[in-house]
Design a protein around this motif. Structure first.
Motif, PDB file in Angstrom:
ATOM      1  N   PRO A  54       0.849  -1.289   0.264  1.00 33.02           N
ATOM      2  CA  PRO A  54      -0.017   0.098   0.033  1.00 33.02           C
ATOM      3  C   PRO A  54       1.100   1.229   0.007  1.00 33.02           C
ATOM      4  CG  PRO A  54      -0.810  -1.438   1.679  1.00 33.02           C
ATOM      5  CD  PRO A  54       0.650  -2.066   1.230  1.00 33.02           C
ATOM      6  N   GLY A  55       0.305   2.211  -0.795  1.00 33.12           N
ATOM      7  CA  GLY A  55       1.165   3.530  -0.665  1.00 33.12           C
ATOM      8  C   GLY A  55       0.305   4.775  -0.951  1.00 33.12           C
ATOM      9  N   ALA A  56       0.575   5.861  -0.762  1.00 36.02           N
ATOM     10  CA  ALA A  56      -0.345   7.149  -0.695  1.00 36.02           C
ATOM     11  C   ALA A  56      -1.235   7.359  -2.171  1.00 36.02           C
ATOM     12  CB  ALA A  56       0.570   8.427  -0.714  1.00 36.02           C
ATOM     13  N   GLY A  57      -0.256   6.930  -3.275  1.00 37.49           N
ATOM     14  CA  GLY A  57      -1.420   7.036  -4.495  1.00 37.49           C
ATOM     15  C   GLY A  57      -1.886   5.776  -5.075  1.00 37.49           C
ATOM     16  N   GLY A  58      -1.747   4.640  -4.380  1.00 38.34           N
ATOM     17  CA  GLY A  58      -2.270   3.581  -4.462  1.00 38.34           C
ATOM     18  C   GLY A  58      -1.542   2.208  -4.080  1.00 38.34           C
ATOM     19  N   HIS A  59      -1.618   1.039  -4.460  1.00 31.18           N
ATOM     20  CA  HIS A  59      -1.056  -0.030  -4.200  1.00 31.18           C
ATOM     21  C   HIS A  59       0.130  -0.296  -5.247  1.00 31.18           C
ATOM     22  CE1 HIS A  59      -3.999  -0.222  -1.326  1.00 31.18           C
ATOM     23  NE2 HIS A  59      -3.570  -1.527  -0.594  1.00 31.18           N
ATOM     24  N   VAL A  99      13.240 -15.723 -22.698  1.00 28.34           N
ATOM     25  CA  VAL A  99      13.788 -14.398 -23.759  1.00 28.34           C
ATOM     26  C   VAL A  99      13.749 -13.184 -22.853  1.00 28.34           C
ATOM     27  CG1 VAL A  99      13.227 -15.872 -25.804  1.00 28.34           C
ATOM     28  CG2 VAL A  99      11.429 -14.197 -24.722  1.00 28.34           C
ATOM     29  N   CYS A 100      13.025 -13.150 -21.796  1.00 27.17           N
ATOM     30  CA  CYS A 100      12.924 -11.910 -21.200  1.00 27.17           C
ATOM     31  C   CYS A 100      12.490 -12.293 -19.283  1.00 27.17           C
ATOM     32  CB  CYS A 100      11.881 -11.064 -21.430  1.00 27.17           C
ATOM     33  SG  CYS A 100      11.874  -9.386 -20.521  1.00 27.17           S
ATOM     34  N   VAL A 101      13.183 -11.844 -18.482  1.00 25.13           N
ATOM     35  CA  VAL A 101      12.773 -12.009 -17.215  1.00 25.13           C
ATOM     36  C   VAL A 101      12.814 -10.628 -16.413  1.00 25.13           C
ATOM     37  CG1 VAL A 101      13.006 -13.087 -15.027  1.00 25.13           C
ATOM     38  CG2 VAL A 101      13.593 -14.461 -17.102  1.00 25.13           C
ATOM     39  N   VAL A 102      11.421 -10.162 -16.106  1.00 25.61           N
ATOM     40  CA  VAL A 102      11.716  -8.846 -15.405  1.00 25.61           C
ATOM     41  C   VAL A 102      10.807  -8.688 -14.179  1.00 25.61           C
ATOM     42  CG1 VAL A 102       9.612  -8.177 -17.160  1.00 25.61           C
ATOM     43  CG2 VAL A 102      11.119  -6.270 -15.848  1.00 25.61           C
ATOM     44  N   ASP A 103      11.324  -7.887 -13.118  1.00 24.90           N
ATOM     45  CA  ASP A 103      10.405  -7.828 -12.164  1.00 24.90           C
ATOM     46  C   ASP A 103       9.685  -6.581 -12.510  1.00 24.90           C
ATOM     47  OD1 ASP A 103      11.462 -10.065 -10.824  1.00 24.90           O
ATOM     48  OD2 ASP A 103      12.530  -9.002  -9.469  1.00 24.90           O
ATOM     49  N   ALA A 104       8.529  -6.585 -12.774  1.00 24.23           N
ATOM     50  CA  ALA A 104       7.532  -5.497 -13.332  1.00 24.23           C
ATOM     51  C   ALA A 104       6.869  -4.806 -12.051  1.00 24.23           C
ATOM     52  CB  ALA A 104       6.802  -6.026 -14.389  1.00 24.23           C
ATOM     53  N   VAL A 105       7.001  -3.547 -11.916  1.00 23.82           N
ATOM     54  CA  VAL A 105       6.335  -2.821 -10.919  1.00 23.82           C
ATOM     55  C   VAL A 105       5.094  -1.911 -11.540  1.00 23.82           C
ATOM     56  CG1 VAL A 105       6.696  -1.289  -8.906  1.00 23.82           C
ATOM     57  CG2 VAL A 105       8.609  -2.476  -9.897  1.00 23.82           C
ATOM     58  N   SER A 106       4.002  -2.167 -10.928  1.00 20.73           N
ATOM     59  CA  SER A 106       2.745  -1.270 -11.353  1.00 20.73           C
ATOM     60  C   SER A 106       2.113  -0.771 -10.297  1.00 20.73           C
ATOM     61  CB  SER A 106       1.906  -2.048 -12.191  1.00 20.73           C
ATOM     62  OG  SER A 106       1.437  -3.153 -11.590  1.00 20.73           O
ATOM     63  N   VAL A 107       1.401   0.559 -10.206  1.00 25.00           N
ATOM     64  CA  VAL A 107       0.538   0.775  -9.522  1.00 25.00           C
ATOM     65  C   VAL A 107      -1.020   0.705  -9.470  1.00 25.00           C
ATOM     66  CG1 VAL A 107       0.044   2.874  -7.995  1.00 25.00           C
ATOM     67  CG2 VAL A 107       2.387   2.512  -8.549  1.00 25.00           C
ATOM     68  N   LEU A 108      -1.724   0.162  -8.866  1.00 28.37           N
ATOM     69  CA  LEU A 108      -2.936  -0.065  -8.859  1.00 28.37           C
ATOM     70  C   LEU A 108      -3.809   1.145  -7.948  1.00 28.37           C
ATOM     71  CD1 LEU A 108      -3.510  -3.987  -8.842  1.00 28.37           C
ATOM     72  CD2 LEU A 108      -3.363  -2.413 -10.763  1.00 28.37           C
ATOM     73  N   VAL A 109      -4.702   1.814  -8.472  1.00 30.98           N
ATOM     74  CA  VAL A 109      -5.369   2.954  -7.815  1.00 30.98           C
ATOM     75  C   VAL A 109      -6.923   2.495  -7.604  1.00 30.98           C
ATOM     76  CG1 VAL A 109      -5.871   5.210  -7.699  1.00 30.98           C
ATOM     77  CG2 VAL A 109      -3.929   4.530  -8.898  1.00 30.98           C
ATOM     78  N   PRO A 110      -7.434   2.165  -6.239  1.00 30.89           N
ATOM     79  CA  PRO A 110      -8.671   1.816  -6.309  1.00 30.89           C
ATOM     80  C   PRO A 110      -9.759   3.112  -6.443  1.00 30.89           C
ATOM     81  CG  PRO A 110      -7.377   1.579  -4.088  1.00 30.89           C
ATOM     82  CD  PRO A 110      -6.389   2.365  -5.130  1.00 30.89           C
TER      83      PRO A 110
END
Length: 150
Positions: free
Chosen positions: A117-122, A139-150
């Motif tokens: 959890p964060g101020a602008g979303g999760h 062919v690709c490995v990534v730790d992808a970071v996104s923000v979900l806003v309720p």
């Protein structure tokens, strides 16, 4: 596709593999269009005749083209109901362990690493492993970071 009914349910899935996307064929046309969009016209990507004599025997997709497929593939794996929006935030780790020859099929496997959890979303971090049909390494490995806003 796995559908989570809110962020609390998503949080309960941390540490689990969420599934795989459908297969997607990466075409030479797609590679050429990516080259046009980015200005990266290296022969290994856009010159089939020369690439046939190169180290892979054919043209290969740009690494960043492969990375750009991640959202398309991940959206097929899971969704979270009740979100106003989701935005890409970045990547904590990125590797291209193997080349992606033109005409290959790829799919993404998604593991949920964290939901914070964060101020602008999760902030949601997933390890996305893009594999090639018939390949021995991703062919690709990534730790992808996104923000979900309720």
């Amino acid at each position: 596709m796995k559908t989570f009914h809110g962020l609390a349910e998503l949080e309960q899935a941390v540490g689990t593999h969420l599934g795989h996307s459908d297969w997607h064929t990466v075409t030479q046309r797609q590679i050429d269009m990516f080259a046009e969009a980015t200005g990266d016209h290296q022969w290994i990507h856009v010159d089939p005749e020369r690439a046939a004599q190169g180290p892979f025997g054919t043209t290969i997709a740009h690494g960043y083209l492969t990375l750009s497929l991640v959202p398309r593939l991940v959206w097929q794996v899971y969704s979270v109901e009740g979100m106003r929006m989701g935005v890409n935030y970045g990547a904590d780790r990125l590797r291209f362990p193997a080349p992606l020859p033109a005409g290959s099929k790829v799919r993404a496997g998604v593991e949920l690493l964290s939901v914070t959890p964060g101020a602008g979303g999760h902030q949601v971090t997933t390890r996305v492993t893009v594999e090639r049909d018939g390949g021995t390494k991703p062919v690709c490995v990534v730790d992808a970071v996104s923000v979900l806003v309720p």
